[in-house]
Motif scaffolding. Structure first.
Motif, PDB file in Angstrom:
ATOM      1  N   VAL A  65     -11.949   0.479   6.292  1.00 27.79           N
ATOM      2  CA  VAL A  65     -11.270  -0.669   5.690  1.00 27.79           C
ATOM      3  C   VAL A  65     -11.109  -0.436   4.190  1.00 27.79           C
ATOM      4  N   ALA A  66     -12.135   0.088   3.532  1.00 31.11           N
ATOM      5  CA  ALA A  66     -12.062   0.335   2.085  1.00 31.11           C
ATOM      6  C   ALA A  66     -10.958   1.339   1.749  1.00 31.11           C
ATOM      7  N   GLN A  67     -10.820   2.374   2.553  1.00 34.12           N
ATOM      8  CA  GLN A  67      -9.750   3.345   2.320  1.00 34.12           C
ATOM      9  C   GLN A  67      -8.382   2.719   2.595  1.00 34.12           C
ATOM     10  N   GLY A  68      -8.281   1.881   3.616  1.00 37.29           N
ATOM     11  CA  GLY A  68      -7.035   1.172   3.888  1.00 37.29           C
ATOM     12  C   GLY A  68      -6.667   0.242   2.745  1.00 37.29           C
ATOM     13  N   TYR A  69      -7.666  -0.433   2.198  1.00 38.39           N
ATOM     14  CA  TYR A  69      -7.478  -1.300   1.027  1.00 38.39           C
ATOM     15  C   TYR A  69      -6.883  -0.494  -0.134  1.00 38.39           C
ATOM     16  N   GLU A  70      -7.462   0.676  -0.378  1.00 35.53           N
ATOM     17  CA  GLU A  70      -6.968   1.553  -1.459  1.00 35.53           C
ATOM     18  C   GLU A  70      -5.539   2.016  -1.167  1.00 35.53           C
ATOM     19  N   ALA A  71      -5.240   2.328   0.081  1.00 35.69           N
ATOM     20  CA  ALA A  71      -3.884   2.728   0.455  1.00 35.69           C
ATOM     21  C   ALA A  71      -2.907   1.583   0.194  1.00 35.69           C
ATOM     22  N   TYR A  74      -1.988   1.333  -3.400  1.00 41.13           N
ATOM     23  CA  TYR A  74      -0.995   2.331  -3.806  1.00 41.13           C
ATOM     24  C   TYR A  74       0.388   2.032  -3.221  1.00 41.13           C
ATOM     25  N   ALA A  75       0.439   1.393  -2.068  1.00 40.30           N
ATOM     26  CA  ALA A  75       1.735   0.952  -1.546  1.00 40.30           C
ATOM     27  C   ALA A  75       2.350  -0.080  -2.494  1.00 40.30           C
ATOM     28  N   ALA A  76       1.514  -0.944  -3.066  1.00 39.89           N
ATOM     29  CA  ALA A  76       2.011  -1.926  -4.041  1.00 39.89           C
ATOM     30  C   ALA A  76       2.537  -1.237  -5.296  1.00 39.89           C
ATOM     31  N   ARG A 114      -7.913  -7.800   5.504  1.00 42.26           N
ATOM     32  CA  ARG A 114      -8.750  -7.196   4.465  1.00 42.26           C
ATOM     33  C   ARG A 114      -8.101  -5.940   3.895  1.00 42.26           C
ATOM     34  N   VAL A 115      -7.387  -5.192   4.715  1.00 47.34           N
ATOM     35  CA  VAL A 115      -6.673  -4.008   4.242  1.00 47.34           C
ATOM     36  C   VAL A 115      -5.532  -4.420   3.313  1.00 47.34           C
ATOM     37  N   VAL A 116      -4.715  -5.364   3.758  1.00 45.04           N
ATOM     38  CA  VAL A 116      -3.549  -5.799   2.985  1.00 45.04           C
ATOM     39  C   VAL A 116      -3.974  -6.481   1.685  1.00 45.04           C
ATOM     40  N   ASN A 117      -5.215  -6.964   1.618  1.00 42.58           N
ATOM     41  CA  ASN A 117      -5.726  -7.509   0.357  1.00 42.58           C
ATOM     42  C   ASN A 117      -5.602  -6.500  -0.785  1.00 42.58           C
ATOM     43  N   GLY A 118      -5.630  -5.210  -0.476  1.00 37.64           N
ATOM     44  CA  GLY A 118      -5.503  -4.199  -1.533  1.00 37.64           C
ATOM     45  C   GLY A 118      -4.216  -4.374  -2.318  1.00 37.64           C
ATOM     46  N   ALA A 119      -3.114  -4.629  -1.635  1.00 38.55           N
ATOM     47  CA  ALA A 119      -1.830  -4.854  -2.304  1.00 38.55           C
ATOM     48  C   ALA A 119      -1.816  -6.211  -2.994  1.00 38.55           C
ATOM     49  N   ALA A 120      -2.256  -7.252  -2.281  1.00 36.21           N
ATOM     50  CA  ALA A 120      -2.241  -8.601  -2.856  1.00 36.21           C
ATOM     51  C   ALA A 120      -3.147  -8.685  -4.083  1.00 36.21           C
ATOM     52  N   ASP A 121      -4.329  -8.082  -4.005  1.00 34.83           N
ATOM     53  CA  ASP A 121      -5.252  -8.134  -5.140  1.00 34.83           C
ATOM     54  C   ASP A 121      -4.681  -7.435  -6.368  1.00 34.83           C
ATOM     55  N   GLN A 141       0.888   0.437  15.695  1.00 31.59           N
ATOM     56  CA  GLN A 141       0.487   1.795  16.032  1.00 31.59           C
ATOM     57  C   GLN A 141       1.615   2.721  15.611  1.00 31.59           C
ATOM     58  N   GLY A 142       1.419   3.354  14.479  1.00 32.21           N
ATOM     59  CA  GLY A 142       2.372   4.314  13.948  1.00 32.21           C
ATOM     60  C   GLY A 142       3.244   3.738  12.863  1.00 32.21           C
ATOM     61  N   LEU A 143       3.294   4.432  11.743  1.00 28.68           N
ATOM     62  CA  LEU A 143       4.203   4.130  10.636  1.00 28.68           C
ATOM     63  C   LEU A 143       4.849   5.435  10.206  1.00 28.68           C
ATOM     64  N   GLY A 144       6.031   5.334   9.615  1.00 29.27           N
ATOM     65  CA  GLY A 144       6.758   6.525   9.186  1.00 29.27           C
ATOM     66  C   GLY A 144       5.912   7.451   8.323  1.00 29.27           C
ATOM     67  N   GLY A 145       6.044   8.746   8.584  1.00 34.03           N
ATOM     68  CA  GLY A 145       5.327   9.751   7.808  1.00 34.03           C
ATOM     69  C   GLY A 145       3.825   9.729   8.011  1.00 34.03           C
ATOM     70  N   GLY A 146       3.358   9.019   9.024  1.00 32.24           N
ATOM     71  CA  GLY A 146       1.921   8.937   9.255  1.00 32.24           C
ATOM     72  C   GLY A 146       1.197   8.024   8.284  1.00 32.24           C
ATOM     73  N   ALA A 147       1.947   7.182   7.568  1.00 32.78           N
ATOM     74  CA  ALA A 147       1.331   6.291   6.577  1.00 32.78           C
ATOM     75  C   ALA A 147       0.339   5.353   7.243  1.00 32.78           C
ATOM     76  N   SER A 148      -0.678   4.982   6.495  1.00 31.96           N
ATOM     77  CA  SER A 148      -1.679   4.040   6.986  1.00 31.96           C
ATOM     78  C   SER A 148      -1.258   2.594   6.759  1.00 31.96           C
ATOM     79  N   VAL A 149      -0.432   2.371   5.741  1.00 35.54           N
ATOM     80  CA  VAL A 149      -0.034   1.017   5.354  1.00 35.54           C
ATOM     81  C   VAL A 149       1.415   1.048   4.892  1.00 35.54           C
ATOM     82  N   GLU A 150       2.136  -0.029   5.161  1.00 31.80           N
ATOM     83  CA  GLU A 150       3.461  -0.253   4.577  1.00 31.80           C
ATOM     84  C   GLU A 150       3.543  -1.720   4.200  1.00 31.80           C
ATOM     85  N   ILE A 151       4.072  -1.997   3.005  1.00 34.24           N
ATOM     86  CA  ILE A 151       4.246  -3.385   2.599  1.00 34.24           C
ATOM     87  C   ILE A 151       5.710  -3.653   2.289  1.00 34.24           C
ATOM     88  N   VAL A 152       6.111  -4.892   2.553  1.00 33.32           N
ATOM     89  CA  VAL A 152       7.461  -5.363   2.276  1.00 33.32           C
ATOM     90  C   VAL A 152       7.319  -6.614   1.424  1.00 33.32           C
TER      91      VAL A 152
END
Length: 173
Positions: A65-71, A74-76, A114-121, A141-152
């Motif tokens: 979760v912490a790594q997803g938060y960091e990802a 960076y998406a933000a 909790r993951v998406v909080n990384g962008a919101a925070d 399950q699955g995002l382009g380029g193997g990304a862990s997170v995508e935000i819009v």
């Protein structure tokens, strides 16, 4: 303190959108942003660092979760690259209106918020209450380029001038 000053103080760098598009061919057909009155609709962004995908993989399997938060953080930053390209100045953001976060999730993983909080925070860190969006955090399950997170993101902005959208891979018009 300007948003750019806050980024420097936090040791964060917003990438150049034109460089990202030029150096990371995706084959995707879309534009970076689209303004409607004082709303700016932004295409989805994934985590990039030093021009490369950052923390790819499946959250709950390959990533914590912490790594997803960091990802998500960076998406933000990648979203802010599109904002800077469109508006020329990150301080023109009046309000982050909505954010949808997609988390490449392992079966049974349910900590997407909790993951998406990384962008919101990060947006709140930079913009205060103006950075707090309405939002959704969705597991997939699955995002382009193997990304862990995508935000819009959709946001409101001040001032009349918006650069024309940048076409991804020059397919969109």
């Amino acid at each position: 303190m300007t948003i750019e000053d806050k980024l420097v103080k936090a040791g964060l760098t917003v990438p150049n959108l034109e460089d990202l598009y030029r150096t990371n061919a995706s084959g995707a057909h879309y534009i970076s942003h689209f303004p409607v009155q004082n709303l700016l609709y932004l295409s989805g962004t994934t985590p990039r660092k030093d021009g490369q995908g950052y923390l790819p993989g499946v959250v709950g399997k390959d990533l914590t979760v912490a790594q997803g938060y960091e990802a998500a953080r960076y998406a933000a930053l990648t979203t802010l690259a599109a904002v800077r390209y469109a508006l020329g100045d990150l301080d023109r953001v009046q309000q982050v209106v909505h954010m949808t976060g997609f988390v490449n999730s392992a079966p049974g993983f349910n900590d997407q918020p909790r993951v998406v909080n990384g962008a919101a925070d990060l947006l709140v860190e930079l913009y205060g209450d103006r950075g707090k969006p309405t939002r959704a955090a969705i597991g997939c399950q699955g995002l382009g380029g193997g990304a862990s997170v995508e935000i819009v993101v959709t946001l409101s902005f001040s001032g009349p001038d918006v650069r024309p959208p940048l076409a991804r891979d020059h397919f969109a018009k």
